[in-house]
Design a protein around this motif. Sequence first.
Motif, mmCIF file in Angstrom:
data_model
loop_
_atom_site.group_PDB
_atom_site.id
_atom_site.type_symbol
_atom_site.label_atom_id
_atom_site.label_comp_id
_atom_site.label_asym_id
_atom_site.label_seq_id
_atom_site.Cartn_x
_atom_site.Cartn_y
_atom_site.Cartn_z
ATOM 1 N N ASP A 195 0.873 -1.299 -0.601
ATOM 2 C CA ASP A 195 0.337 -0.517 -0.290
ATOM 3 C C ASP A 195 0.831 1.362 0.126
ATOM 4 O O ASP A 195 2.349 1.280 0.665
ATOM 5 C CB ASP A 195 -0.797 0.324 1.053
ATOM 6 C CG ASP A 195 -1.970 0.506 1.364
ATOM 7 O OD1 ASP A 195 -2.880 0.491 0.543
ATOM 8 O OD2 ASP A 195 -0.802 2.641 1.773
ATOM 9 N N ARG A 196 0.334 2.376 -0.820
ATOM 10 C CA ARG A 196 1.205 3.981 -1.197
ATOM 11 C C ARG A 196 1.915 4.238 0.570
ATOM 12 O O ARG A 196 2.792 4.753 0.559
ATOM 13 C CB ARG A 196 0.681 4.244 -1.977
ATOM 14 C CG ARG A 196 0.741 4.163 -3.325
ATOM 15 C CD ARG A 196 0.019 5.271 -4.060
ATOM 16 N NE ARG A 196 0.131 6.297 -3.752
ATOM 17 C CZ ARG A 196 0.512 7.859 -4.453
ATOM 18 N NH1 ARG A 196 -0.720 7.479 -5.052
ATOM 19 N NH2 ARG A 196 0.431 8.551 -3.932
ATOM 20 N N ASP A 197 0.584 4.664 1.320
ATOM 21 C CA ASP A 197 0.614 4.783 2.785
ATOM 22 C C ASP A 197 1.058 3.772 3.262
ATOM 23 O O ASP A 197 2.054 4.879 4.481
ATOM 24 C CB ASP A 197 -0.536 4.791 3.450
ATOM 25 C CG ASP A 197 -1.138 6.053 2.956
ATOM 26 O OD1 ASP A 197 -1.295 6.762 2.443
ATOM 27 O OD2 ASP A 197 -3.048 5.664 2.888
ATOM 28 N N LEU A 198 1.960 2.850 3.290
ATOM 29 C CA LEU A 198 2.507 1.794 4.435
ATOM 30 C C LEU A 198 3.931 2.469 3.804
ATOM 31 O O LEU A 198 5.284 2.393 4.501
ATOM 32 C CB LEU A 198 2.280 0.219 3.986
ATOM 33 C CG LEU A 198 3.685 -0.669 4.303
ATOM 34 C CD1 LEU A 198 3.849 -0.548 6.162
ATOM 35 C CD2 LEU A 198 2.990 -2.311 4.543
ATOM 36 N N MET A 199 4.336 2.652 2.468
ATOM 37 C CA MET A 199 5.559 3.094 1.500
ATOM 38 C C MET A 199 6.221 3.926 2.484
ATOM 39 O O MET A 199 6.882 4.110 2.593
ATOM 40 C CB MET A 199 5.548 3.041 0.580
ATOM 41 C CG MET A 199 5.289 1.120 0.536
ATOM 42 S SD MET A 199 5.826 1.128 -1.839
ATOM 43 C CE MET A 199 4.510 1.721 -2.573
ATOM 44 N N LEU A 200 4.724 4.992 2.397
ATOM 45 C CA LEU A 200 5.484 6.244 3.039
ATOM 46 C C LEU A 200 5.457 5.928 4.363
ATOM 47 O O LEU A 200 6.833 6.859 4.949
ATOM 48 C CB LEU A 200 3.996 7.037 3.090
ATOM 49 C CG LEU A 200 4.503 8.249 2.832
ATOM 50 C CD1 LEU A 200 5.636 9.501 2.387
ATOM 51 C CD2 LEU A 200 2.381 9.313 3.250
ATOM 52 N N GLU A 201 5.205 5.168 5.361
ATOM 53 C CA GLU A 201 5.318 4.791 6.829
ATOM 54 C C GLU A 201 6.984 4.267 6.619
ATOM 55 O O GLU A 201 8.259 5.222 7.371
ATOM 56 C CB GLU A 201 4.763 4.330 7.437
ATOM 57 C CG GLU A 201 3.257 4.468 7.665
ATOM 58 C CD GLU A 201 2.731 4.247 9.062
ATOM 59 O OE1 GLU A 201 3.290 3.711 9.729
ATOM 60 O OE2 GLU A 201 1.100 3.833 8.795
ATOM 61 N N MET A 202 6.633 3.368 6.203
ATOM 62 C CA MET A 202 8.422 2.938 5.641
ATOM 63 C C MET A 202 9.333 3.757 6.030
ATOM 64 O O MET A 202 10.902 3.859 5.905
ATOM 65 C CB MET A 202 8.462 2.013 4.841
ATOM 66 C CG MET A 202 7.676 0.850 5.112
ATOM 67 S SD MET A 202 7.805 -0.756 4.154
ATOM 68 C CE MET A 202 9.883 -1.457 4.613
ATOM 69 N N PHE A 203 8.721 4.734 4.244
ATOM 70 C CA PHE A 203 9.973 5.770 3.796
ATOM 71 C C PHE A 203 10.175 7.287 5.038
ATOM 72 O O PHE A 203 11.506 6.852 5.930
ATOM 73 C CB PHE A 203 10.075 6.722 3.267
ATOM 74 C CG PHE A 203 10.782 7.522 2.454
ATOM 75 C CD1 PHE A 203 12.308 7.983 1.619
ATOM 76 C CD2 PHE A 203 10.178 8.880 2.126
ATOM 77 C CE1 PHE A 203 12.617 7.880 1.658
ATOM 78 C CE2 PHE A 203 11.416 9.792 1.844
ATOM 79 C CZ PHE A 203 12.370 9.421 1.368
ATOM 80 N N GLN A 204 9.329 7.056 6.294
ATOM 81 C CA GLN A 204 9.280 8.197 6.909
ATOM 82 C C GLN A 204 10.276 7.619 8.411
ATOM 83 O O GLN A 204 11.009 8.306 8.662
ATOM 84 C CB GLN A 204 8.037 8.831 7.553
ATOM 85 C CG GLN A 204 6.797 9.465 6.986
ATOM 86 C CD GLN A 204 5.846 9.829 7.225
ATOM 87 O OE1 GLN A 204 5.430 8.610 7.802
ATOM 88 N NE2 GLN A 204 5.331 10.916 6.560
ATOM 89 N N GLU A 205 10.363 6.405 8.233
ATOM 90 C CA GLU A 205 11.119 5.542 9.481
ATOM 91 C C GLU A 205 12.725 5.893 9.239
ATOM 92 O O GLU A 205 13.762 5.207 9.823
ATOM 93 C CB GLU A 205 10.587 3.814 9.241
ATOM 94 C CG GLU A 205 11.005 2.843 10.598
ATOM 95 C CD GLU A 205 10.895 3.503 11.928
ATOM 96 O OE1 GLU A 205 11.782 3.511 13.346
ATOM 97 O OE2 GLU A 205 9.591 4.574 12.380
#
Length: 173
Positions: free
Chosen positions: A155-165
Motif C-alpha cells: 500500500d502507498r501509505d505503508l511505503m510512506l510510513e516506511m520511508f518516514q521511518e
Amino acid sequence: MLEEGIHTDVTINTSDGTLKAHRAVLSASSPVFERMFIHDLKEKESSTIEIEDMSLESCMALLSYIYGNIKHDEFWKHRLALLGAANKYDIADLKECCEESLLEDINSSNVLERLQEAWLYQLNNLKKGCLTYLFDFLKIYDVRDEVDDFFKHADRDLMLEMFQEVLTVWKPA
C-alpha cells in the motif's frame, strides 16, 4: 460441549469440511456472530454459517479459542488464520493475542509478511515492531532482495510510513 457436540444448534461450513457449534457461545464471543442470529439474516434462518475462507483445521482452532480450550501449539500454528477471523468477526481479545504472538518471532524471513499483515489489520504494535526490526536493527539489508517485490504490492501509505521511518533512523555521515 464442543468436542462432543452436545446440543449444538449451528453448522459451520468451512472450505474443506463442516463443524457444529452453539449460537449462544458464538454470539457471546463476537458481535458479528450475534448480529447474524439476532437479525433476519440467512444464518438465523438456516442455522448455518459459511466460513469458506478458513480451512476446517483453522476454523476448529477458532472455535477452540472461543470455547476457551485452545492449545498453545494449535494457536501458534493457526495464528495468521485466527488473526483474519478475529478481524472479520470482531473478536478483539483474539486479535490482540495474535498480534502479541506475531511480535514474538519476527525475523528476516517473515518481517515483510508481518508488516503487510500489521498494515492490513491495523496492528500498530506489530507494525512498529517490524519497522524497528528493519530499520533500527538494520535488518533491511537482510531482506534486500524481497523488498523490491514487497514495494510492488504494498500500500502507498505503508511505503510512506516506511520511508518516514528510514528518515527517522538515518544518520548521514
